[in-house]
Design a protein around this motif. Structure first.
Motif, short mmCIF file in Angstrom:
data_model
loop_
_atom_site.label_atom_id
_atom_site.label_comp_id
_atom_site.label_asym_id
_atom_site.label_seq_id
_atom_site.Cartn_x
_atom_site.Cartn_y
_atom_site.Cartn_z
N GLY A 123 0.82 -1.21 0.00
CA GLY A 123 0.00 0.00 0.00
C GLY A 123 0.86 1.26 0.00
N ILE A 124 1.90 1.26 0.83
CA ILE A 124 2.80 2.42 0.88
C ILE A 124 3.55 2.58 -0.44
CG2 ILE A 124 4.87 3.35 2.00
CD1 ILE A 124 3.86 1.98 4.59
N ARG A 125 4.01 1.46 -0.99
CA ARG A 125 4.75 1.53 -2.25
C ARG A 125 3.89 2.08 -3.38
NH1 ARG A 125 5.70 -1.12 -6.81
NH2 ARG A 125 4.10 -2.69 -6.40
N ARG A 126 2.64 1.62 -3.44
CA ARG A 126 1.75 2.07 -4.50
C ARG A 126 1.26 3.50 -4.28
NH1 ARG A 126 -1.94 -3.39 -5.30
NH2 ARG A 126 -0.19 -4.80 -5.68
N LEU A 127 1.24 3.91 -3.02
CA LEU A 127 0.89 5.30 -2.75
C LEU A 127 1.95 6.24 -3.32
CD1 LEU A 127 -1.42 6.79 -1.24
CD2 LEU A 127 0.07 6.84 0.76
N ILE A 128 3.20 5.80 -3.25
CA ILE A 128 4.31 6.60 -3.78
C ILE A 128 4.38 6.50 -5.30
CG2 ILE A 128 6.83 6.86 -3.77
CD1 ILE A 128 6.76 5.72 -0.89
N ASP A 129 4.21 5.29 -5.81
CA ASP A 129 4.35 5.06 -7.25
C ASP A 129 3.18 4.21 -7.76
OD1 ASP A 129 5.33 4.91 -9.80
OD2 ASP A 129 6.75 3.28 -9.36
N PRO A 130 2.01 4.82 -7.99
CA PRO A 130 0.82 4.06 -8.40
C PRO A 130 0.98 3.46 -9.80
CG PRO A 130 0.39 6.41 -8.55
CD PRO A 130 1.72 6.26 -7.88
N PRO A 131 0.62 2.18 -9.97
CA PRO A 131 0.74 1.54 -11.29
C PRO A 131 -0.46 1.84 -12.19
CG PRO A 131 -0.07 -0.03 -9.70
CD PRO A 131 0.15 1.24 -8.94
N GLU A 132 -0.28 1.64 -13.48
CA GLU A 132 -1.38 1.73 -14.43
C GLU A 132 -2.09 0.37 -14.50
OE1 GLU A 132 -2.48 4.37 -16.08
OE2 GLU A 132 -0.97 5.63 -15.11
N VAL A 133 -3.43 0.40 -14.51
CA VAL A 133 -4.19 -0.86 -14.56
C VAL A 133 -5.36 -0.73 -15.51
CG1 VAL A 133 -3.59 -1.50 -12.19
CG2 VAL A 133 -5.65 -0.17 -12.61
N TRP A 152 -7.95 8.20 -10.55
CA TRP A 152 -7.05 8.37 -9.41
C TRP A 152 -6.54 7.00 -8.97
CZ3 TRP A 152 -7.96 8.56 -3.64
CH2 TRP A 152 -6.86 9.14 -2.99
N THR A 153 -5.37 6.62 -9.44
CA THR A 153 -4.85 5.27 -9.22
C THR A 153 -4.37 5.03 -7.79
OG1 THR A 153 -2.72 6.04 -10.07
CG2 THR A 153 -4.20 4.95 -11.63
N ARG A 154 -4.19 6.11 -7.02
CA ARG A 154 -3.74 5.93 -5.64
C ARG A 154 -4.86 5.37 -4.73
NH1 ARG A 154 -0.42 10.19 -7.20
NH2 ARG A 154 1.79 9.90 -6.60
N ALA A 155 -6.08 5.29 -5.27
CA ALA A 155 -7.18 4.71 -4.49
C ALA A 155 -6.86 3.28 -4.07
CB ALA A 155 -8.46 4.74 -5.30
N ASP A 156 -6.20 2.55 -4.97
CA ASP A 156 -5.83 1.16 -4.66
C ASP A 156 -4.94 1.08 -3.42
OD1 ASP A 156 -5.38 -1.75 -5.42
OD2 ASP A 156 -3.33 -0.97 -5.50
N ALA A 157 -3.98 1.98 -3.33
CA ALA A 157 -3.05 1.97 -2.20
C ALA A 157 -3.75 2.31 -0.89
CB ALA A 157 -1.91 2.95 -2.47
N ILE A 158 -4.63 3.30 -0.91
CA ILE A 158 -5.31 3.73 0.31
C ILE A 158 -6.21 2.62 0.85
CG2 ILE A 158 -7.05 5.32 1.23
CD1 ILE A 158 -5.80 7.47 -0.57
N VAL A 159 -6.97 1.97 -0.03
CA VAL A 159 -7.85 0.88 0.40
C VAL A 159 -7.02 -0.30 0.93
CG1 VAL A 159 -9.54 -0.81 -0.39
CG2 VAL A 159 -9.71 1.55 -1.15
N SER A 160 -5.89 -0.57 0.31
CA SER A 160 -5.03 -1.66 0.78
C SER A 160 -4.52 -1.38 2.19
CB SER A 160 -3.83 -1.83 -0.17
OG SER A 160 -4.28 -2.23 -1.44
N LEU A 161 -4.16 -0.13 2.48
CA LEU A 161 -3.70 0.23 3.82
C LEU A 161 -4.82 0.04 4.85
CD1 LEU A 161 -1.60 3.42 2.99
CD2 LEU A 161 -0.72 1.22 3.78
N LEU A 162 -6.05 0.37 4.47
CA LEU A 162 -7.18 0.17 5.38
C LEU A 162 -7.38 -1.32 5.68
CD1 LEU A 162 -9.77 2.74 3.95
CD2 LEU A 162 -8.51 2.89 6.11
N ILE A 163 -7.22 -2.16 4.66
CA ILE A 163 -7.37 -3.60 4.86
C ILE A 163 -6.30 -4.13 5.81
CG2 ILE A 163 -7.17 -5.85 3.72
CD1 ILE A 163 -8.46 -4.58 1.30
N GLY A 164 -5.07 -3.67 5.63
CA GLY A 164 -4.00 -4.08 6.54
C GLY A 164 -4.30 -3.69 7.97
N ALA A 165 -4.90 -2.50 8.15
CA ALA A 165 -5.25 -2.04 9.49
C ALA A 165 -6.36 -2.89 10.11
CB ALA A 165 -5.68 -0.58 9.44
N LEU A 166 -7.19 -3.52 9.29
CA LEU A 166 -8.25 -4.39 9.79
C LEU A 166 -7.73 -5.80 10.08
CD1 LEU A 166 -11.22 -3.44 7.41
CD2 LEU A 166 -11.06 -2.95 9.85
N ILE A 167 -6.82 -6.27 9.27
CA ILE A 167 -6.33 -7.65 9.40
C ILE A 167 -5.48 -7.84 10.65
CG2 ILE A 167 -4.77 -9.37 8.38
CD1 ILE A 167 -5.65 -8.32 5.63
#
Length: 305
Positions: A107-117, A179-194
């Motif tokens: 999540g942190i890596r993609r927040l810095i450098d979001p990939p194209e999908v 806004w490709t950084r959405a993937d990173a933010i949601v991933s960080l939220l999941i980590g906080a839940l797990i």
């Protein structure tokens, strides 16, 4: 006791069957997401498939533990393989912690450098993953509080479901806003839940392995209740623990009046003790061992607690 053992065996076989179905579902969804990642070029889908691979391994551990738990006790393994369930749950907790850490890192890596999908393919494969996970959750829901192994398996599938939701939300946001950084933010939220849920599971398994008294059983209260029984003078060397999440055990040395040490009388005292720990507390203990001692024996023991 044979009927009781039969009931436990039937429950264990039922849990094993459910775990087998959910493992097959999870592995199938994992393969589908790998294909989806190759089609869409989505790192989010690939990451989700990676953590589903880890969860599939955890479910396989749970399935093996449930199978081994059905093996009968022997003279060498007097409790059979009941403790395997706890070891498996601890292993799953470790896997879940690794998954949570990976999600946070990604999540942190993609927040810095979001990939194209490719958001459309990402969305459809996310929906397929979520559908499979929801079926798995429904199958396991009724048994998730029955033992730690099933609880761990439920958390594995819930973890997968959260990952699929993250993929879907990210795909929708990327498709509508770019806004490709959405993937990173949601991933960080999941980590906080797990991670918090996993730490609770790890704590519970460590409690069993450390032979901590079962949660909800107050040994001071047990001692007072046993001392209130007729003819009981003292209770010491009182221990309670769990073999697995379903099997609490208790042992104690109980001093009684010398006049009680006749065959007929001591059997009544023993029955009272066993009935007390089986019926009088929130945690029912069916496996109890009492050493009945005369008053004259009190001074010969050096360890008393």
């Amino acid at each position: 006791m044979s009927g009781h053992d039969h009931d436990h065996g039937a429950l264990a076989r039922g849990r094993r069957g459910k775990l087998a179905v959910v493992f097959a579902l999870t592995a199938t969804v994992m393969v589908a997401e790998i294909i989806g990642a190759m089609v869409s070029g989505s790192l989010a889908l690939l990451a989700d498939a990676g953590h589903m691979f880890t969860d599939s391994a955890g479910l396989l551990i749970a399935l093996l533990a449930a199978t081994l738990a059905l093996k009968p006790a022997t003279d060498k393994r007097t409790w059979g393989y009941k403790r395997v369930e706890i070891i498996a749950a601890a292993g799953q907790a470790a896997l879940l912690l690794a998954v949570g850490g990976f999600i946070l890192y990604e999540g942190i890596r993609r927040l810095i450098d979001p990939p194209e999908v490719e958001s459309e393919a990402m969305l459809w494969f996310g929906i397929i993953g979520l559908a499979g996970n929801l079926i798995g959750l429904i199958i396991l829901a009724a048994d998730r509080r029955s033992n730690l192994n099933m609880k761990a398996a439920f958390l594995e599938v819930l973890n997968d479901a959260l990952g699929s939701v993250a993929v879907i939300v990210s795909a929708v946001v990327i498709a509508t806003t770019g806004w490709t950084r959405a993937d990173a933010i949601v991933s960080l939220l999941i980590g906080a839940l797990i991670i918090p849920r996993t730490l609770v599971l790890l704590r519970d398994t460590i409690d069993v392995l450390m032979e901590t008294a079962p949660r909800g059983l107050d040994l001071d209260q047990v001692r007072r209740r046993l001392l209130a029984l007729p003819h009981v003078i003292d209770v010491h060397d009182l221990h309670a623990s769990r073999v697995d999440s379903d099997t609490p055990v208790l042992s104690a040395h109980v001093t009684v009046r010398d006049s009680c040490l006749t065959a007929d009388h001591v059997s009544v005292v023993l029955a009272d003790l066993q009935t007390c720990v089986a019926d009088d507390f929130a945690v029912s203990i069916e496996h109890s061992t009492f050493q009945i001692e005369p008053v004259s024996h009190r001074g010969t023991e050096t360890i008393r607690h």
